[in-house]
Design a protein around this motif. Structure first.
Motif, mmCIF file in Angstrom:
data_model
loop_
_atom_site.group_PDB
_atom_site.id
_atom_site.type_symbol
_atom_site.label_atom_id
_atom_site.label_comp_id
_atom_site.label_asym_id
_atom_site.label_seq_id
_atom_site.Cartn_x
_atom_site.Cartn_y
_atom_site.Cartn_z
ATOM 1 N N VAL A 148 0.779 -1.184 -0.192
ATOM 2 C CA VAL A 148 -0.088 -0.054 0.092
ATOM 3 C C VAL A 148 0.909 1.372 -0.069
ATOM 4 N N GLN A 149 1.843 1.223 0.620
ATOM 5 C CA GLN A 149 2.867 2.597 0.785
ATOM 6 C C GLN A 149 3.379 2.622 -0.601
ATOM 7 N N LYS A 150 3.745 1.619 -1.286
ATOM 8 C CA LYS A 150 4.377 1.783 -2.677
ATOM 9 C C LYS A 150 3.095 2.370 -3.703
ATOM 10 N N ALA A 151 2.141 1.752 -3.457
ATOM 11 C CA ALA A 151 0.770 2.170 -4.213
ATOM 12 C C ALA A 151 0.685 3.886 -4.188
ATOM 13 N N PHE A 152 0.887 4.482 -2.679
ATOM 14 C CA PHE A 152 0.695 5.717 -2.356
ATOM 15 C C PHE A 152 1.809 6.558 -3.247
ATOM 16 N N ALA A 153 3.037 6.041 -3.006
ATOM 17 C CA ALA A 153 4.224 6.555 -3.717
ATOM 18 C C ALA A 153 3.947 6.732 -5.139
ATOM 19 N N ASP A 154 3.416 5.696 -5.792
ATOM 20 C CA ASP A 154 3.346 5.576 -7.242
ATOM 21 C C ASP A 154 2.281 6.520 -7.634
ATOM 22 N N ALA A 155 1.424 6.684 -6.855
ATOM 23 C CA ALA A 155 0.420 8.044 -7.067
ATOM 24 C C ALA A 155 0.664 9.340 -6.691
ATOM 25 N N GLY A 156 2.087 9.463 -6.331
ATOM 26 C CA GLY A 156 2.549 10.622 -5.667
ATOM 27 C C GLY A 156 2.069 11.512 -4.600
ATOM 28 N N ILE A 157 1.750 10.298 -3.800
ATOM 29 C CA ILE A 157 1.075 10.678 -2.588
ATOM 30 C C ILE A 157 2.286 10.575 -1.545
ATOM 31 N N ASP A 158 2.544 11.223 -0.344
ATOM 32 C CA ASP A 158 3.558 10.913 0.673
ATOM 33 C C ASP A 158 2.821 9.880 1.419
ATOM 34 N N ALA A 159 3.561 8.714 1.344
ATOM 35 C CA ALA A 159 3.093 7.284 1.936
ATOM 36 C C ALA A 159 3.001 7.653 3.418
ATOM 37 N N LEU A 160 4.376 8.182 4.209
ATOM 38 C CA LEU A 160 4.256 8.362 5.356
ATOM 39 C C LEU A 160 3.281 9.172 6.053
ATOM 40 N N SER A 161 2.875 10.098 5.401
ATOM 41 C CA SER A 161 1.969 10.959 5.862
ATOM 42 C C SER A 161 0.575 10.471 5.947
ATOM 43 N N ARG A 162 0.512 9.289 5.211
ATOM 44 C CA ARG A 162 -1.011 8.413 5.279
ATOM 45 C C ARG A 162 -0.842 7.325 5.834
ATOM 46 N N THR A 163 0.308 6.910 6.608
ATOM 47 C CA THR A 163 0.399 5.798 7.566
ATOM 48 C C THR A 163 0.042 6.149 8.992
ATOM 49 N N VAL A 164 -0.743 5.331 9.562
ATOM 50 C CA VAL A 164 -1.057 5.292 10.916
ATOM 51 C C VAL A 164 -0.501 3.842 11.430
ATOM 52 N N VAL A 165 0.291 3.785 12.664
ATOM 53 C CA VAL A 165 0.569 2.551 13.301
ATOM 54 C C VAL A 165 -0.022 2.323 14.522
ATOM 55 N N VAL A 166 -0.453 1.179 14.645
ATOM 56 C CA VAL A 166 -0.911 0.735 16.055
ATOM 57 C C VAL A 166 -0.071 -0.606 16.463
ATOM 58 N N THR A 167 0.796 -0.486 17.715
ATOM 59 C CA THR A 167 1.638 -1.430 17.776
ATOM 60 C C THR A 167 2.376 -1.393 19.355
ATOM 61 N N THR A 178 8.669 5.193 14.118
ATOM 62 C CA THR A 178 8.945 6.624 14.807
ATOM 63 C C THR A 178 10.183 7.110 13.746
ATOM 64 N N ALA A 179 10.855 6.151 13.437
ATOM 65 C CA ALA A 179 12.058 6.883 12.986
ATOM 66 C C ALA A 179 11.672 7.512 11.699
ATOM 67 N N ASP A 180 10.856 6.494 10.821
ATOM 68 C CA ASP A 180 10.533 7.081 9.392
ATOM 69 C C ASP A 180 9.710 8.285 9.522
ATOM 70 N N GLY A 181 8.922 8.622 10.660
ATOM 71 C CA GLY A 181 7.984 9.772 10.578
ATOM 72 C C GLY A 181 6.583 9.588 10.088
ATOM 73 N N VAL A 182 6.048 8.353 10.457
ATOM 74 C CA VAL A 182 4.537 8.020 9.795
ATOM 75 C C VAL A 182 3.877 9.110 10.658
ATOM 76 N N ARG A 183 2.649 9.253 10.099
ATOM 77 C CA ARG A 183 1.633 10.546 10.379
ATOM 78 C C ARG A 183 1.102 10.272 11.767
ATOM 79 N N ALA A 184 1.107 8.930 12.375
ATOM 80 C CA ALA A 184 0.989 8.782 13.875
ATOM 81 C C ALA A 184 1.235 7.521 14.280
ATOM 82 N N VAL A 185 1.695 7.168 15.657
ATOM 83 C CA VAL A 185 1.729 5.988 16.380
ATOM 84 C C VAL A 185 0.967 5.775 17.301
ATOM 85 N N PHE A 186 0.238 4.768 17.697
ATOM 86 C CA PHE A 186 -0.551 4.534 18.752
ATOM 87 C C PHE A 186 -0.032 3.399 19.434
ATOM 88 N N GLU A 187 0.319 3.487 20.983
ATOM 89 C CA GLU A 187 0.826 2.594 21.440
ATOM 90 C C GLU A 187 -0.080 1.781 22.111
#
Length: 548
Positions: A148-167, A178-187
């Motif tokens: 999905v992140q590659k599909a974002f990039a291929d569409a000219g969309i910043d993938a990290l700004s559209r990625t939210v992580v729960v972990t 956290t290192a990559d700088g995704v949109r949000a990380v929920f612990e």
């Protein structure tokens, strides 16, 4: 007070009458509410001591709500209102039920089928990806994230700004995101296992971003906790857990039917919770999801207990015995209803009770790993085909676990199905395992009630690979009385997994082959039907089952 109703009949009532007094004497409910890790015996103490955060997750979970709300509004302001969830097992099942029950859209990616994943790669300009995984090492979720992140990039969309992580805090995924700088990380709470995580960040973040009212969900569950914590014979958690795990002899097939409940898909969530928690050490309870009037409800079997999920608002809400639904022949019935939050917590408590009565650890899943390991091995070095398949039209037929299953001259799909059913033990079950696209090929589910009618035994239906995180544990760890029908297919399109040495087509093939290998290694018969043409092969299987 949240609505929560429970009534028990037949063997379910007898089990509760026999088991609940002892549970009350041992103060099981209050000790569970106090997170007493000794309730499941010495062998389970280490795992249980790290896995009881689900009992009362409310303070941490409520703290998430302002962040979820703010992020949803932020995304909406950017025109982003479509949520795609990459997650497996409990990480996807709870949000799917929450959103379906509330009628809010959520795209769940819990498949490695190239066709199903490709179909989700649309409307990217309005899409946010939620990646849910305790560690991030789950191969399905990691692959979906990369694609999905590659599909974002291929569409000219910043993938990290559209990625939210729960972990989990400190997990490899947490550190990388956290290192990559995704949109949000929920612990998430690391003391909660995936299948018990409905009321934690794993259930709440994707559901809340999709627009579900997660605050009411928590309110209802917290109300239910008051009842479930009481050492009282009327405690529905003690009663339901006793019915599920305390019948004698054990009724180890739990047929679950929706009887007018507003809770959409709850049975699939219960299936994962119960099968993965109890199916081990040669025992356990196998949930069998059926629809109204299907064969398992129209006959009475000594190893079956029926659960009806009802609309509690249409009932008087009391915990008294009553008549079962019109289509249920079995006198051994559990009926339960109530708000979704209350049902989540009720079934989690009941599963913990059932685990104690079954003398197993309800918090581990040892046999899920065996199929994963086999799949990894096959990805690294694919095994040569053992023998040429029998070919019937658009279907290739192979057997494993019992090479004598197909006699010479048997060369059709119908022959293979009849041979498999002939090996069903008297107290056995048939598991259909379909490694296909559950969105566009859902018509395959029609074969489940037909096979149940033809076999006279309970039949489960699981979409691969998601069932591997659910009933897959019971298949290997529970009593070895199953026979298995695996359906796989060639894909017209494949998807490479970025920065990985395999494609989705290779991954799903390895997952199917690995699972069949493990089942066969336990001496259980597996018929593998591989569709060389998906459309023609599906029609052929539907016709063959109909012919039974």
């Amino acid at each position: 007070m949240s609505s929560l109703s429970l009534s028990l009949m037949g063997a379910a009532r007898e089990a509760a009458d026999a088991q609940v007094p002892g549970l009350v004497d041992h103060e099981f409910a209050s000790r569970l509410a106090a997170k007493d890790h000794t309730l499941w015996g010495e062998a389970a103490e280490d795992e249980a001591s790290k896995r009881l955060g689900w009992v009362a997750p409310f303070e941490d979970s409520r703290a998430l709500i302002p962040r979820i709300t703010a992020l949803r509004e932020e995304l909406a302001g950017e025109g982003v209102d479509r949520v795609v969830l990459a997650g497996m097992g409990g990480s996807s099942l709870a949000p799917e039920v929450i959103c379906a029950t509330e009628g809010v859209p959520l795209v769940v990616l819990d498949s490695t089928d190239p066709q199903q994943v490709a179909a989700a790669l649309t409307d990217l300009e309005r899409t946010v990806l939620v990646v849910s995984s305790k560690s991030g090492s789950t191969v399905e979720t990691d692959s979906q994230r990369r694609i999905v992140q590659k599909a974002f990039a291929d569409a000219g969309i910043d993938a990290l700004s559209r990625t939210v992580v729960v972990t989990d805090p400190g997990s490899p995924l947490h550190e990388q995101s956290t290192a990559d700088g995704v949109r949000a990380v929920f612990e998430a709470d690391p003391t909660v296992g995936g299948r018990y995580s409905a009321l934690t960040a794993f259930g709440l973040v994707p559901s809340g971003l999709a627009g579900a009212d997660v605050e009411s969900l928590l309110d209802d569950a917290e109300d239910a906790l008051e009842i479930l914590s009481e050492n009282d014979s009327s405690n529905p958690g003690l009663q339901l857990g006793s019915a599920v795990g305390g019948t004698s002899p054990l009724r180890n097939k739990l047929v679950i039917a929706d009887a007018g409940s507003p809770l959409v898909g709850l049975g699939a969530w219960i299936e994962q919770l119960l099968a993965e928690s109890t199916g081990k050490e040669g025992t356990g309870v196998l949930p069998v999801i059926v629809a109204d009037g299907e064969p398992e409800l129209t006959r009475d079997a000594d190893d079956v207990l029926v659960v009806e999920i009802i609309d509690a608002e249409a009932e008087d809400g009391s915990s008294v015995d009553g008549d079962a639904g019109d289509t249920v022949v079995s006198p051994h019935v559990v009926r339960t209803g109530g708000s979704l939050g209350a049902q989540f917590l009720l079934w989690e408590f009941a599963t913990a009770v059932a685990g104690s009565l079954l003398s197993i650890n309800p918090f581990d899943q040892p046999d899920v790993e065996s199929a994963k390991a086999a799949a990894r091995t096959l990805l690294d070095s694919p095994a040569p085909e053992a023998a040429e398949p029998i070919v019937d039209g658009a279907v290739e037929i192979r057997v494993s676990g019992d090479e004598s299953l197909l006699a010479s001259g048997q060369a059709s799909v119908t022959d293979a199905l009849q041979a498999l059913l002939s090996r069903l033990p008297e107290t056995g079950y048939l598991a259909v395992m379909a490694y296909l696209d559950r969105t566009s090929e859902s018509q395959l589910e029609e074969i489940r009630p037909q096979l149940a009618a033809a076999s006279g035994r309970p039949v489960t239906f699981g979409w691969g690979p998601r069932f591997l995180h659910s009933t897959g544990q019971f298949h290997k760890g529970g009593p070895h009385v199953g026979v298995f029908l695996q359906i796989t297919a060639a894909s017209e399109q494949d998807i490479e997994v970025p920065d990985r040495p395999f494609s989705l087509g290779q991954l799903i093939s390895a997952q199917a082959a690995g699972d069949a290998q493990v089942l066969a290694g336990h001496g259980m018969p597996v018929v593998q039907l591989h569709l060389t043409d998906r459309k023609a092969g599906l029609e052929q299987i539907l016709e063959a089952v109909n012919a039974l």
